[in-house]
Write an enzyme that holds these catalytic residues in place. Sequence first.
Site, PDB file in Angstrom:
ATOM      1  N   GLU A  40       0.831  -1.209   0.000  1.00 18.45           N
ATOM      2  CA  GLU A  40       0.000   0.000   0.000  1.00 18.45           C
ATOM      3  C   GLU A  40       0.868   1.264   0.000  1.00 18.45           C
ATOM      4  O   GLU A  40       1.829   1.368   0.758  1.00 18.45           O
ATOM      5  CB  GLU A  40      -0.918  -0.008   1.223  1.00 18.45           C
ATOM      6  CG  GLU A  40      -1.903   1.160   1.240  1.00 18.45           C
ATOM      7  CD  GLU A  40      -2.795   1.159   2.470  1.00 18.45           C
ATOM      8  OE1 GLU A  40      -3.825   1.854   2.436  1.00 18.45           O
ATOM      9  OE2 GLU A  40      -2.453   0.481   3.463  1.00 18.45           O
ATOM     10  N   LYS A 113     -10.168   2.465  -2.374  1.00 18.07           N
ATOM     11  CA  LYS A 113     -10.351   1.901  -1.035  1.00 18.07           C
ATOM     12  C   LYS A 113     -11.679   2.343  -0.439  1.00 18.07           C
ATOM     13  O   LYS A 113     -11.970   3.537  -0.338  1.00 18.07           O
ATOM     14  CB  LYS A 113      -9.183   2.345  -0.144  1.00 18.07           C
ATOM     15  CG  LYS A 113      -9.136   1.696   1.230  1.00 18.07           C
ATOM     16  CD  LYS A 113      -7.843   2.096   1.929  1.00 18.07           C
ATOM     17  CE  LYS A 113      -7.699   1.482   3.310  1.00 18.07           C
ATOM     18  NZ  LYS A 113      -6.394   1.827   3.926  1.00 18.07           N
ATOM     19  N   CYS A 150      -5.842  -2.887   2.405  1.00 21.96           N
ATOM     20  CA  CYS A 150      -5.550  -2.793   3.830  1.00 21.96           C
ATOM     21  C   CYS A 150      -6.778  -2.904   4.734  1.00 21.96           C
ATOM     22  O   CYS A 150      -7.230  -3.997   5.014  1.00 21.96           O
ATOM     23  CB  CYS A 150      -4.759  -1.526   4.118  1.00 21.96           C
ATOM     24  SG  CYS A 150      -3.855  -1.586   5.694  1.00 21.96           S
TER      25      CYS A 150
END
Length: 291
Positions: A40, A113, A150
Amino acid sequence: MKIALIQQRNTADRDDNMRRLEASIRACAGQGAQLVVLQELHNGLYFCQTEAPGTFAQAEPIPGPSTERYGRLARELGVVIVLSLFERRAAGLYHNTAVVVERDGSIAGLYRKMHIPDDPAYYEKFYFAPGDLGFTPVRTSVGTIGVLVCWDQWYPEAARLMAMAGAEVLVYPTAIGWESTDAEDEQMRQRDAWVTVQRGHAVANGLHVVACNRVGYEPDPSGATGGIRFWGSSFVAGPQGEMLAAAPADAECNLLVDIDLRRTEEVRRMWPFFRDRRIDAFGDLVKRWRE
Protein backbone atom coordinates in the site's frame (compact mmCIF):
# COMPACT_ATOMS: atom_id res chain seq x y z
CA MET A 1 -0.07 -18.42 -12.06
CA LYS A 2 3.20 -17.28 -10.50
CA ILE A 3 2.63 -14.32 -8.17
CA ALA A 4 5.29 -12.04 -6.71
CA LEU A 5 4.78 -9.96 -3.56
CA ILE A 6 7.32 -7.17 -3.02
CA GLN A 7 7.67 -6.39 0.69
CA GLN A 8 9.84 -3.28 0.96
CA ARG A 9 11.26 -0.97 3.64
CA ASN A 10 10.58 2.61 2.55
CA THR A 11 12.32 5.88 3.33
CA ALA A 12 11.56 9.55 2.68
CA ASP A 13 13.52 9.28 -0.60
CA ARG A 14 10.68 8.52 -3.01
CA ASP A 15 12.94 8.26 -6.04
CA ASP A 16 15.05 5.64 -4.29
CA ASN A 17 11.94 3.73 -3.18
CA MET A 18 10.72 3.56 -6.76
CA ARG A 19 14.14 2.60 -8.13
CA ARG A 20 14.33 -0.29 -5.67
CA LEU A 21 10.78 -1.34 -6.51
CA GLU A 22 11.66 -1.36 -10.19
CA ALA A 23 14.71 -3.51 -9.51
CA SER A 24 12.58 -5.97 -7.54
CA ILE A 25 9.91 -6.09 -10.24
CA ARG A 26 12.62 -6.88 -12.79
CA ALA A 27 14.06 -9.59 -10.56
CA CYS A 28 10.63 -11.16 -10.02
CA ALA A 29 9.80 -11.07 -13.73
CA GLY A 30 13.14 -12.74 -14.38
CA GLN A 31 12.03 -15.57 -12.10
CA GLY A 32 8.81 -16.06 -14.04
CA ALA A 33 6.33 -13.88 -12.14
CA GLN A 34 3.17 -13.13 -14.12
CA LEU A 35 1.43 -10.98 -11.48
CA VAL A 36 3.43 -8.59 -9.26
CA VAL A 37 1.75 -7.09 -6.18
CA LEU A 38 3.14 -3.98 -4.46
CA GLN A 39 2.40 -2.81 -0.91
CA GLU A 40 0.00 0.00 0.00
CA LEU A 41 1.17 3.53 -0.94
CA HIS A 42 4.45 2.01 -2.08
CA ASN A 43 6.15 5.08 -3.52
CA GLY A 44 6.84 6.79 -0.20
CA LEU A 45 6.46 6.75 3.55
CA TYR A 46 3.12 5.97 5.15
CA PHE A 47 2.19 9.65 5.56
CA CYS A 48 -1.10 9.12 7.42
CA GLN A 49 0.60 9.11 10.84
CA THR A 50 -0.11 12.86 10.92
CA GLU A 51 -2.65 15.28 9.45
CA ALA A 52 -0.58 17.65 7.32
CA PRO A 53 -2.20 19.62 4.47
CA GLY A 54 1.12 19.90 2.64
CA THR A 55 1.12 16.13 2.11
CA PHE A 56 -1.62 16.46 -0.49
CA ALA A 57 1.11 17.63 -2.87
CA GLN A 58 2.22 13.99 -3.09
CA ALA A 59 -1.06 12.98 -4.76
CA GLU A 60 -1.16 12.41 -8.51
CA PRO A 61 -3.76 11.89 -11.21
CA ILE A 62 -4.60 8.52 -12.71
CA PRO A 63 -3.43 8.16 -15.46
CA GLY A 64 -0.33 9.99 -14.31
CA PRO A 65 3.40 9.73 -13.63
CA SER A 66 3.27 6.46 -11.68
CA THR A 67 0.93 4.64 -14.06
CA GLU A 68 3.16 5.75 -16.93
CA ARG A 69 6.36 4.66 -15.17
CA TYR A 70 5.12 1.26 -14.03
CA GLY A 71 3.14 0.83 -17.24
CA ARG A 72 6.34 1.06 -19.28
CA LEU A 73 7.90 -1.52 -16.99
CA ALA A 74 4.90 -3.86 -17.27
CA ARG A 75 5.03 -3.61 -21.05
CA GLU A 76 8.78 -4.22 -21.18
CA LEU A 77 8.63 -7.23 -18.86
CA GLY A 78 5.25 -8.64 -19.89
CA VAL A 79 3.82 -8.72 -16.35
CA VAL A 80 0.63 -7.53 -14.68
CA ILE A 81 1.34 -5.15 -11.76
CA VAL A 82 -0.95 -4.11 -8.90
CA LEU A 83 -0.11 -0.54 -7.82
CA SER A 84 -1.30 1.42 -4.78
CA LEU A 85 -1.38 5.20 -5.29
CA PHE A 86 -2.45 8.44 -3.62
CA GLU A 87 -4.92 9.62 -6.26
CA ARG A 88 -5.72 13.26 -6.92
CA ARG A 89 -9.11 13.01 -8.57
CA ALA A 90 -9.89 16.74 -8.40
CA ALA A 91 -8.97 19.75 -6.31
CA GLY A 92 -9.83 18.73 -2.73
CA LEU A 93 -10.85 15.18 -3.70
CA TYR A 94 -8.37 12.39 -3.10
CA HIS A 95 -8.51 8.60 -2.87
CA ASN A 96 -6.37 5.65 -1.80
CA THR A 97 -6.47 3.86 -5.13
CA ALA A 98 -5.22 0.53 -6.41
CA VAL A 99 -4.44 0.36 -10.12
CA VAL A 100 -4.06 -2.86 -12.06
CA VAL A 101 -1.65 -2.39 -14.95
CA GLU A 102 -1.93 -4.90 -17.78
CA ARG A 103 1.16 -6.46 -19.31
CA ASP A 104 0.83 -4.21 -22.38
CA GLY A 105 1.18 -1.20 -20.07
CA SER A 106 -2.47 -0.16 -20.18
CA ILE A 107 -4.66 0.38 -17.13
CA ALA A 108 -6.89 -2.69 -16.76
CA GLY A 109 -8.92 -1.23 -13.90
CA LEU A 110 -9.07 0.71 -10.63
CA TYR A 111 -10.24 0.05 -7.10
CA ARG A 112 -10.70 2.93 -4.67
CA LYS A 113 -10.35 1.90 -1.03
CA MET A 114 -13.84 1.63 0.45
CA HIS A 115 -13.17 1.34 4.20
CA ILE A 116 -11.16 4.29 5.51
CA PRO A 117 -9.70 4.06 9.05
CA ASP A 118 -9.25 6.91 11.51
CA ASP A 119 -7.13 5.67 14.41
CA PRO A 120 -4.05 7.02 16.20
CA ALA A 121 -1.21 6.93 13.65
CA TYR A 122 -3.66 5.93 10.88
CA TYR A 123 -5.44 9.22 10.11
CA GLU A 124 -6.63 8.21 6.67
CA LYS A 125 -9.99 9.98 6.77
CA PHE A 126 -8.10 13.28 6.65
CA TYR A 127 -6.64 12.33 3.27
CA PHE A 128 -8.97 9.92 1.48
CA ALA A 129 -12.59 10.05 0.42
CA PRO A 130 -14.24 6.60 0.54
CA GLY A 131 -14.18 4.69 -2.72
CA ASP A 132 -17.12 4.91 -5.10
CA LEU A 133 -16.32 2.16 -7.60
CA GLY A 134 -17.84 -0.63 -5.53
CA PHE A 135 -16.41 -4.11 -5.20
CA THR A 136 -15.70 -4.90 -8.82
CA PRO A 137 -12.87 -7.26 -9.78
CA VAL A 138 -10.51 -6.42 -12.62
CA ARG A 139 -10.21 -8.72 -15.61
CA THR A 140 -6.63 -9.21 -16.79
CA SER A 141 -4.69 -11.48 -19.12
CA VAL A 142 -3.66 -13.64 -16.12
CA GLY A 143 -7.06 -13.87 -14.43
CA THR A 144 -9.76 -11.85 -12.70
CA ILE A 145 -8.34 -10.04 -9.69
CA GLY A 146 -10.36 -8.81 -6.73
CA VAL A 147 -8.26 -5.95 -5.37
CA LEU A 148 -9.02 -4.61 -1.90
CA VAL A 149 -6.79 -2.37 0.24
CA CYS A 150 -5.55 -2.79 3.83
CA TRP A 151 -8.45 -1.82 6.17
CA ASP A 152 -10.78 -3.62 3.75
CA GLN A 153 -9.12 -6.81 5.05
CA TRP A 154 -11.29 -6.84 8.15
CA TYR A 155 -14.62 -6.88 6.30
CA PRO A 156 -15.93 -10.26 5.12
CA GLU A 157 -18.61 -8.49 3.08
CA ALA A 158 -15.96 -6.95 0.81
CA ALA A 159 -14.29 -10.28 0.14
CA ARG A 160 -17.67 -11.96 -0.45
CA LEU A 161 -18.85 -9.33 -2.94
CA MET A 162 -15.59 -9.57 -4.88
CA ALA A 163 -15.93 -13.36 -4.99
CA MET A 164 -19.58 -13.12 -6.07
CA ALA A 165 -18.55 -10.82 -8.93
CA GLY A 166 -16.14 -13.43 -10.27
CA ALA A 167 -12.81 -12.67 -8.61
CA GLU A 168 -10.43 -15.61 -9.00
CA VAL A 169 -7.94 -14.31 -6.43
CA LEU A 170 -8.17 -11.63 -3.71
CA VAL A 171 -5.26 -9.20 -3.48
CA TYR A 172 -4.66 -6.84 -0.54
CA PRO A 173 -1.95 -4.15 -0.78
CA THR A 174 -1.31 -3.31 2.87
CA ALA A 175 0.39 -0.96 5.33
CA ILE A 176 -0.12 -2.28 8.85
CA GLY A 177 2.14 -2.51 11.86
CA TRP A 178 2.60 -1.98 15.56
CA GLU A 179 2.41 1.38 17.29
CA SER A 180 5.38 1.73 19.62
CA THR A 181 3.42 1.62 22.89
CA ASP A 182 1.76 -1.75 22.22
CA ALA A 183 2.87 -4.50 24.58
CA GLU A 184 4.50 -7.56 22.99
CA ASP A 185 1.58 -9.89 23.71
CA GLU A 186 -0.81 -7.34 22.20
CA GLN A 187 1.41 -7.08 19.13
CA MET A 188 1.23 -10.82 18.59
CA ARG A 189 -2.57 -10.82 18.98
CA GLN A 190 -2.88 -8.07 16.38
CA ARG A 191 -0.75 -9.79 13.77
CA ASP A 192 -2.36 -13.18 14.40
CA ALA A 193 -5.80 -11.62 13.98
CA TRP A 194 -4.69 -9.99 10.71
CA VAL A 195 -3.52 -13.31 9.30
CA THR A 196 -6.51 -15.23 10.64
CA VAL A 197 -9.22 -12.98 9.24
CA GLN A 198 -7.72 -13.09 5.75
CA ARG A 199 -7.30 -16.85 5.84
CA GLY A 200 -10.97 -16.87 6.79
CA HIS A 201 -11.81 -14.93 3.61
CA ALA A 202 -9.93 -17.58 1.63
CA VAL A 203 -11.90 -20.38 3.31
CA ALA A 204 -15.32 -18.72 3.15
CA ASN A 205 -14.95 -17.92 -0.54
CA GLY A 206 -12.77 -20.78 -1.76
CA LEU A 207 -10.18 -18.39 -3.18
CA HIS A 208 -6.47 -17.67 -2.94
CA VAL A 209 -5.72 -14.59 -0.84
CA VAL A 210 -2.61 -12.47 -1.40
CA ALA A 211 -1.61 -9.94 1.29
CA CYS A 212 1.40 -7.70 0.56
CA ASN A 213 2.49 -5.60 3.55
CA ARG A 214 5.27 -3.06 3.98
CA VAL A 215 8.06 -3.63 6.51
CA GLY A 216 10.37 -1.58 8.71
CA TYR A 217 10.16 1.32 11.13
CA GLU A 218 8.73 4.70 10.11
CA PRO A 219 8.83 7.54 12.69
CA ASP A 220 5.90 9.79 13.54
CA PRO A 221 6.89 13.25 12.23
CA SER A 222 4.77 14.93 14.92
CA GLY A 223 6.39 13.03 17.78
CA ALA A 224 2.94 12.30 19.24
CA THR A 225 3.64 8.57 19.04
CA GLY A 226 6.78 6.50 18.72
CA GLY A 227 6.02 5.73 15.08
CA ILE A 228 4.97 2.48 13.42
CA ARG A 229 6.97 -0.70 12.97
CA PHE A 230 5.34 -2.36 9.98
CA TRP A 231 5.20 -6.08 10.59
CA GLY A 232 5.80 -7.38 7.07
CA SER A 233 4.63 -11.02 7.14
CA SER A 234 3.21 -10.82 3.61
CA PHE A 235 1.63 -14.13 2.67
CA VAL A 236 -0.42 -16.16 0.23
CA ALA A 237 -3.18 -18.48 1.48
CA GLY A 238 -4.91 -21.15 -0.56
CA PRO A 239 -8.67 -21.75 -0.97
CA GLN A 240 -8.83 -23.84 2.22
CA GLY A 241 -6.90 -21.24 4.18
CA GLU A 242 -3.65 -23.17 3.90
CA MET A 243 -0.51 -21.03 4.12
CA LEU A 244 1.35 -21.41 0.85
CA ALA A 245 4.14 -18.95 1.60
CA ALA A 246 4.98 -16.16 4.05
CA ALA A 247 7.59 -13.43 4.25
CA PRO A 248 9.53 -12.52 7.42
CA ALA A 249 8.23 -9.91 9.86
CA ASP A 250 11.40 -7.83 9.92
CA ALA A 251 13.07 -7.90 6.49
CA GLU A 252 12.51 -6.94 2.90
CA CYS A 253 11.48 -9.84 0.71
CA ASN A 254 10.43 -10.70 -2.82
CA LEU A 255 8.04 -13.58 -2.22
CA LEU A 256 7.27 -15.70 -5.28
CA VAL A 257 4.44 -18.23 -5.12
CA ASP A 258 2.92 -20.58 -7.68
CA ILE A 259 -0.86 -20.89 -7.33
CA ASP A 260 -3.31 -23.11 -9.18
CA LEU A 261 -6.56 -21.28 -9.89
CA ARG A 262 -8.25 -24.64 -10.61
CA ARG A 263 -8.20 -25.29 -6.86
CA THR A 264 -11.18 -22.96 -6.43
CA GLU A 265 -13.44 -25.28 -8.41
CA GLU A 266 -12.18 -28.33 -6.53
CA VAL A 267 -12.65 -26.76 -3.10
CA ARG A 268 -16.09 -25.30 -3.84
CA ARG A 269 -17.30 -28.73 -4.90
CA MET A 270 -16.26 -30.08 -1.47
CA TRP A 271 -17.37 -27.04 0.52
CA PRO A 272 -20.41 -25.62 -1.33
CA PHE A 273 -20.81 -22.48 0.76
CA PHE A 274 -22.26 -20.51 -2.15
CA ARG A 275 -24.93 -23.15 -2.71
CA ASP A 276 -26.07 -23.06 0.90
CA ARG A 277 -26.12 -19.31 1.53
CA ARG A 278 -29.52 -18.17 2.84
CA ILE A 279 -29.75 -15.06 0.72
CA ASP A 280 -33.45 -14.80 1.57
CA ALA A 281 -32.49 -14.10 5.20
CA PHE A 282 -29.57 -11.70 4.74
CA GLY A 283 -31.47 -8.45 4.19
CA ASP A 284 -30.44 -6.95 7.51
CA LEU A 285 -26.80 -6.92 6.44
CA VAL A 286 -27.40 -3.57 4.79
CA LYS A 287 -28.39 -2.04 8.14
CA ARG A 288 -25.91 -0.36 10.48
CA TRP A 289 -27.16 -2.44 13.42
CA ARG A 290 -30.04 -4.72 14.35
CA GLU A 291 -32.16 -3.54 17.26
